[in-house]
Design a protein around this motif. Structure first.
Motif, mmCIF file in Angstrom:
data_model
loop_
_atom_site.group_PDB
_atom_site.id
_atom_site.type_symbol
_atom_site.label_atom_id
_atom_site.label_comp_id
_atom_site.label_asym_id
_atom_site.label_seq_id
_atom_site.Cartn_x
_atom_site.Cartn_y
_atom_site.Cartn_z
ATOM 1 N N ILE A 161 0.823 -1.123 0.666
ATOM 2 C CA ILE A 161 0.353 -0.273 -0.340
ATOM 3 C C ILE A 161 0.982 1.193 0.012
ATOM 4 O O ILE A 161 0.103 2.292 -0.750
ATOM 5 C CB ILE A 161 -0.944 0.080 1.312
ATOM 6 N N LYS A 162 1.959 1.570 1.228
ATOM 7 C CA LYS A 162 2.858 2.656 1.126
ATOM 8 C C LYS A 162 3.794 2.653 -0.286
ATOM 9 O O LYS A 162 3.677 3.650 -1.037
ATOM 10 C CB LYS A 162 3.792 1.874 1.661
ATOM 11 N N ARG A 163 4.142 1.318 -1.234
ATOM 12 C CA ARG A 163 4.353 1.461 -2.049
ATOM 13 C C ARG A 163 3.898 2.153 -3.369
ATOM 14 O O ARG A 163 3.598 3.432 -4.829
ATOM 15 C CB ARG A 163 5.653 0.181 -2.423
ATOM 16 N N ALA A 164 2.381 1.608 -3.072
ATOM 17 C CA ALA A 164 1.510 1.809 -4.243
ATOM 18 C C ALA A 164 0.968 3.615 -4.153
ATOM 19 O O ALA A 164 0.874 4.409 -5.368
ATOM 20 C CB ALA A 164 0.290 1.188 -4.103
ATOM 21 N N LEU A 179 5.429 12.909 2.340
ATOM 22 C CA LEU A 179 5.531 12.465 3.011
ATOM 23 C C LEU A 179 4.703 12.015 4.913
ATOM 24 O O LEU A 179 5.587 12.616 5.527
ATOM 25 C CB LEU A 179 6.640 11.156 3.107
ATOM 26 N N ASP A 180 3.615 11.235 4.355
ATOM 27 C CA ASP A 180 3.673 11.643 5.729
ATOM 28 C C ASP A 180 3.615 10.331 7.011
ATOM 29 O O ASP A 180 2.544 9.610 6.755
ATOM 30 C CB ASP A 180 1.798 12.159 6.237
ATOM 31 N N GLU A 181 4.526 10.392 8.065
ATOM 32 C CA GLU A 181 4.527 9.248 8.335
ATOM 33 C C GLU A 181 5.184 7.974 7.411
ATOM 34 O O GLU A 181 4.227 6.400 6.998
ATOM 35 C CB GLU A 181 3.569 8.889 9.278
ATOM 36 N N PRO A 182 5.607 8.101 5.995
ATOM 37 C CA PRO A 182 5.433 6.857 5.423
ATOM 38 C C PRO A 182 5.778 5.366 6.425
ATOM 39 O O PRO A 182 5.899 4.609 5.073
ATOM 40 C CB PRO A 182 7.048 7.242 4.307
ATOM 41 N N THR A 183 7.101 5.021 6.897
ATOM 42 C CA THR A 183 7.498 3.861 7.459
ATOM 43 C C THR A 183 5.989 3.731 9.011
ATOM 44 O O THR A 183 6.555 2.510 9.312
ATOM 45 C CB THR A 183 8.350 4.112 7.559
ATOM 46 N N SER A 184 5.462 4.086 9.064
ATOM 47 C CA SER A 184 3.822 3.731 10.300
ATOM 48 C C SER A 184 4.032 2.334 9.790
ATOM 49 O O SER A 184 2.997 2.131 8.768
ATOM 50 C CB SER A 184 2.988 4.963 10.530
ATOM 51 N N GLY A 185 3.613 1.282 10.448
ATOM 52 C CA GLY A 185 2.857 -0.068 10.275
ATOM 53 C C GLY A 185 3.553 -0.758 9.766
ATOM 54 O O GLY A 185 2.825 -1.626 9.730
ATOM 55 N N LEU A 186 4.741 -0.017 9.168
ATOM 56 C CA LEU A 186 5.773 -1.549 8.328
ATOM 57 C C LEU A 186 6.272 -2.020 9.469
ATOM 58 O O LEU A 186 7.543 -0.905 11.020
ATOM 59 C CB LEU A 186 6.472 -0.995 7.313
ATOM 60 N N ASP A 187 6.963 -3.031 9.130
ATOM 61 C CA ASP A 187 7.687 -4.346 10.066
ATOM 62 C C ASP A 187 8.974 -3.379 9.369
ATOM 63 O O ASP A 187 9.242 -2.677 9.183
ATOM 64 C CB ASP A 187 8.090 -5.070 9.852
ATOM 65 N N PRO A 188 10.362 -3.622 10.562
ATOM 66 C CA PRO A 188 11.923 -2.696 10.484
ATOM 67 C C PRO A 188 12.140 -3.292 9.135
ATOM 68 O O PRO A 188 12.759 -2.096 9.005
ATOM 69 C CB PRO A 188 12.422 -3.388 11.550
ATOM 70 N N ILE A 189 11.993 -3.822 8.499
ATOM 71 C CA ILE A 189 13.049 -4.874 7.230
ATOM 72 C C ILE A 189 12.104 -3.782 6.163
ATOM 73 O O ILE A 189 12.464 -3.457 5.735
ATOM 74 C CB ILE A 189 12.860 -6.028 7.745
#
Length: 272
Positions: A161-164, A179-189
């Motif tokens: 979803i983030k990439r789309a 970018l508003d919190e682009p990595t929120s909800g993603l695992d560390p990798i």
């Protein structure tokens, strides 16, 4: 560059100011969220914008994008004062801006390909076949397989979803992306992979990146400069090395707390 570009302001060291925020005040009723805040964003940098929860980071982003009205101050992009610009100038500025909202904000009733084409349909007049081709190129650019094009957001993982959403933000080949919190909800990798993608796109496309984030890994690994929001203004700004020396209590706790020290040691060890 679009022909309507005005002369861009420069910093003392010659860097071009792509986004200039001057003395901006935003309030909701009697609640003043931002009070005479000023900030510059320079061409080609990745700026990390941080602050405690509820301090107004997303409010500033939405104010810059014209989604929230301000009570006072001035916002200029590409040398154009957005308060004084006519409709055509604003449209030309909008076409040079890409936005990835928190959680992606994809349209659930549209496929990934159709989501990417939304800015194209809004601003450009081109054949469907060309839009399809461009959408597939954007998918490839952000590392999604061609099979993702006809999927709906509900069929995607959080990282997809983030990439789309990033592909949609890049639909018109913008000069600056928010970018508003682009990595929120993603695992560390997944978060590390996304940070790497953002840095690669900046280098290959010459993007300027304004990133609202809480992610210390992002701040340490990809941000060229960091601005800290506090007391309704930009409290301090500078490189991560500068932040590690600041004695202001919140900044010190955020960047030199236990987790931050671990990140710093890890980062330094990896680069040694």
């Amino acid at each position: 560059m679009l022909p309507e570009d005005h002369g861009l302001a420069s910093a003392g060291d010659g860097r071009e100011v792509v986004l200039s925020v001057r003395d901006v005040t935003v309030a909701f009723g009697d609640n003043v969220v931002l009070d005479q805040l000023s900030l510059d964003v320079y061409r080609g940098e990745i700026l990390g914008f941080v602050g405690a929860s509820g301090t107004g980071k997303s409010v500033l982003l939405r104010t810059v994008l014209g989604l929230i009205p301000k009570r006072a101050g001035e916002v200029s992009m590409f040398g154009v004062n957005l308060d004084e610009a006519d409709d055509r100038q604003k449209m030309l500025v909008d076409m040079r801006v890409g936005v990835l909202f928190q959680h992606g904000a994809l349209f659930s009733a549209l496929t990934v390909k159709e989501n990417i084409q939304v800015p194209m349909r809004e601003y450009l007049d081109m054949p469907k076949a060309l839009m399809d081709e461009l959408a597939m190129l954007k998918l490839e650019l952000v590392g999604l397989p061609p099979s993702a094009a006809d999927k709906y957001p509900s069929e995607l993982s959080g990282g997809m979803i983030k990439r789309a959403a990033l592909a949609r933000a890049l639909a018109l080949d913008p000069d600056i992306v928010f970018l508003d919190e682009p990595t929120s909800g993603l695992d560390p990798i997944g978060a590390a992979d996304f940070d790497e993608l953002v840095a690669k796109l900046r280098d290959t496309m010459g993007l300027t990146v304004y990133m609202v984030t809480h992610d210390l890994d992002s701040l340490f690994s990809v941000c060229d400069r960091i601005a800290v929001l506090g007391g309704k203004k930009v409290l301090v700004e500078g490189t991560i090395e500068h932040m590690m020396q600041v004695e202001e209590p919140w900044v010190k706790s955020y960047f030199r707390g236990k987790r931050a020290r671990q990140l710093d040691l890890t980062t330094r060890s990896a680069s040694a």
